[in-house]
Design a protein around this motif. Structure first.
Motif, PDB file in Angstrom:
ATOM      1  N   HIS A 121      61.455 -32.214  77.120  1.00 47.39           N
ATOM      2  CA  HIS A 121      60.926 -33.555  76.912  1.00 47.39           C
ATOM      3  C   HIS A 121      59.789 -33.872  77.884  1.00 47.39           C
ATOM      4  O   HIS A 121      58.819 -34.532  77.516  1.00 47.39           O
ATOM      5  CB  HIS A 121      62.039 -34.590  77.036  1.00 47.39           C
ATOM      6  CG  HIS A 121      62.938 -34.627  75.858  1.00 47.39           C
ATOM      7  ND1 HIS A 121      64.297 -34.705  75.965  1.00 47.39           N
ATOM      8  CD2 HIS A 121      62.686 -34.577  74.521  1.00 47.39           C
ATOM      9  CE1 HIS A 121      64.837 -34.706  74.776  1.00 47.39           C
ATOM     10  NE2 HIS A 121      63.877 -34.627  73.877  1.00 47.39           N
ATOM     11  N   GLY A 175      56.019 -34.876  76.883  1.00 51.18           N
ATOM     12  CA  GLY A 175      55.354 -36.056  77.439  1.00 51.18           C
ATOM     13  C   GLY A 175      54.023 -35.710  78.075  1.00 51.18           C
ATOM     14  O   GLY A 175      53.031 -36.423  77.904  1.00 51.18           O
ATOM     15  N   THR A 221      54.518 -40.893  85.119  1.00 49.83           N
ATOM     16  CA  THR A 221      54.070 -41.073  83.739  1.00 49.83           C
ATOM     17  C   THR A 221      54.610 -39.964  82.835  1.00 49.83           C
ATOM     18  O   THR A 221      54.926 -40.212  81.677  1.00 49.83           O
ATOM     19  CB  THR A 221      52.537 -41.124  83.654  1.00 49.83           C
ATOM     20  OG1 THR A 221      51.976 -39.939  84.217  1.00 49.83           O
ATOM     21  CG2 THR A 221      51.995 -42.349  84.355  1.00 49.83           C
ATOM     22  N   VAL A 249      58.258 -40.902  82.121  1.00 54.42           N
ATOM     23  CA  VAL A 249      58.339 -42.004  81.156  1.00 54.42           C
ATOM     24  C   VAL A 249      57.992 -41.504  79.762  1.00 54.42           C
ATOM     25  O   VAL A 249      58.687 -41.801  78.789  1.00 54.42           O
ATOM     26  CB  VAL A 249      57.417 -43.175  81.570  1.00 54.42           C
ATOM     27  CG1 VAL A 249      57.299 -44.195  80.459  1.00 54.42           C
ATOM     28  CG2 VAL A 249      57.941 -43.832  82.832  1.00 54.42           C
ATOM     29  N   ALA A 250      56.925 -40.738  79.643  1.00 58.39           N
ATOM     30  CA  ALA A 250      56.536 -40.205  78.341  1.00 58.39           C
ATOM     31  C   ALA A 250      57.538 -39.185  77.835  1.00 58.39           C
ATOM     32  O   ALA A 250      57.800 -39.104  76.636  1.00 58.39           O
ATOM     33  CB  ALA A 250      55.146 -39.579  78.434  1.00 58.39           C
ATOM     34  N   PHE A 268      60.932 -38.920  78.593  1.00 58.66           N
ATOM     35  CA  PHE A 268      62.199 -39.518  78.185  1.00 58.66           C
ATOM     36  C   PHE A 268      62.017 -40.503  77.039  1.00 58.66           C
ATOM     37  O   PHE A 268      62.908 -40.677  76.226  1.00 58.66           O
ATOM     38  CB  PHE A 268      62.884 -40.208  79.370  1.00 58.66           C
ATOM     39  CG  PHE A 268      63.539 -39.264  80.313  1.00 58.66           C
ATOM     40  CD1 PHE A 268      64.589 -38.482  79.903  1.00 58.66           C
ATOM     41  CD2 PHE A 268      63.096 -39.139  81.612  1.00 58.66           C
ATOM     42  CE1 PHE A 268      65.207 -37.596  80.768  1.00 58.66           C
ATOM     43  CE2 PHE A 268      63.700 -38.268  82.495  1.00 58.66           C
ATOM     44  CZ  PHE A 268      64.761 -37.501  82.064  1.00 58.66           C
ATOM     45  N   GLY A 269      60.856 -41.146  76.971  1.00 58.95           N
ATOM     46  CA  GLY A 269      60.614 -42.133  75.926  1.00 58.95           C
ATOM     47  C   GLY A 269      59.994 -41.571  74.672  1.00 58.95           C
ATOM     48  O   GLY A 269      59.977 -42.229  73.643  1.00 58.95           O
ATOM     49  N   GLY A 270      59.435 -40.363  74.749  1.00 62.69           N
ATOM     50  CA  GLY A 270      58.773 -39.772  73.586  1.00 62.69           C
ATOM     51  C   GLY A 270      57.523 -40.545  73.213  1.00 62.69           C
ATOM     52  O   GLY A 270      56.767 -41.009  74.075  1.00 62.69           O
ATOM     53  N   ILE A 314      57.411 -43.473  71.889  1.00 72.34           N
ATOM     54  CA  ILE A 314      57.573 -44.858  72.336  1.00 72.34           C
ATOM     55  C   ILE A 314      57.231 -44.979  73.817  1.00 72.34           C
ATOM     56  O   ILE A 314      56.603 -45.957  74.241  1.00 72.34           O
ATOM     57  CB  ILE A 314      59.001 -45.349  72.052  1.00 72.34           C
ATOM     58  CG1 ILE A 314      59.236 -45.383  70.546  1.00 72.34           C
ATOM     59  CG2 ILE A 314      59.241 -46.717  72.666  1.00 72.34           C
ATOM     60  CD1 ILE A 314      60.656 -45.661  70.144  1.00 72.34           C
ATOM     61  N   GLY A 315      57.610 -44.001  74.617  1.00 72.84           N
ATOM     62  CA  GLY A 315      57.277 -44.012  76.045  1.00 72.84           C
ATOM     63  C   GLY A 315      55.775 -43.954  76.276  1.00 72.84           C
ATOM     64  O   GLY A 315      55.242 -44.661  77.139  1.00 72.84           O
ATOM     65  N   VAL A 327      54.432 -47.323  75.471  1.00 68.90           N
ATOM     66  CA  VAL A 327      54.671 -48.267  76.571  1.00 68.90           C
ATOM     67  C   VAL A 327      53.647 -48.059  77.681  1.00 68.90           C
ATOM     68  O   VAL A 327      53.116 -49.026  78.243  1.00 68.90           O
ATOM     69  CB  VAL A 327      56.117 -48.122  77.104  1.00 68.90           C
ATOM     70  CG1 VAL A 327      56.303 -48.837  78.426  1.00 68.90           C
ATOM     71  CG2 VAL A 327      57.107 -48.622  76.076  1.00 68.90           C
TER      72      VAL A 327
END
Length: 86
Positions: free
Chosen positions: A37, A41, A62, A65-66, A68-70, A72-73, A76
């Motif tokens: 992941h 990201g 970053t 965040v990218a 774990f959020g994919g 959507i991350g 965000v």
């Protein structure tokens, strides 16, 4: 009596070994998933930074965040950068 003790200890060690290997495989699967992941990201952030819009710095925060959020991350992060939050 000594032979019976060795057999019992051997069985206990075998059970503990099988449980330990199972635990290591489970933890390895989770670690590999997190690493995959994070790589995804990083790739998404790299692709975004190729576009002629504002740039998002690629650092460990970053990427996490990218990762774990994919998608959507990354969204965000783009929204946070557009709003001037960082």
């Amino acid at each position: 009596m000594e032979f019976l003790t060795i057999v019992i200890i051997g069985i206990i060690l075998l059970i503990v070994g099988v449980l330990g290997v199972g635990l290591l495989l489970k933890l390895g699967k989770v670690a590999l998933s997190i690493l995959l992941h994070m790589l995804l990201g990083w790739i998404l952030l790299f692709i975004w930074n190729i576009l002629p819009f504002f740039k998002i710095p690629i650092n460990i925060l970053t990427v996490l965040v990218a990762g774990f959020g994919g998608i959507i991350g990354v969204g965000v992060l783009i929204l946070a950068k557009a709003l001037g939050l960082y």
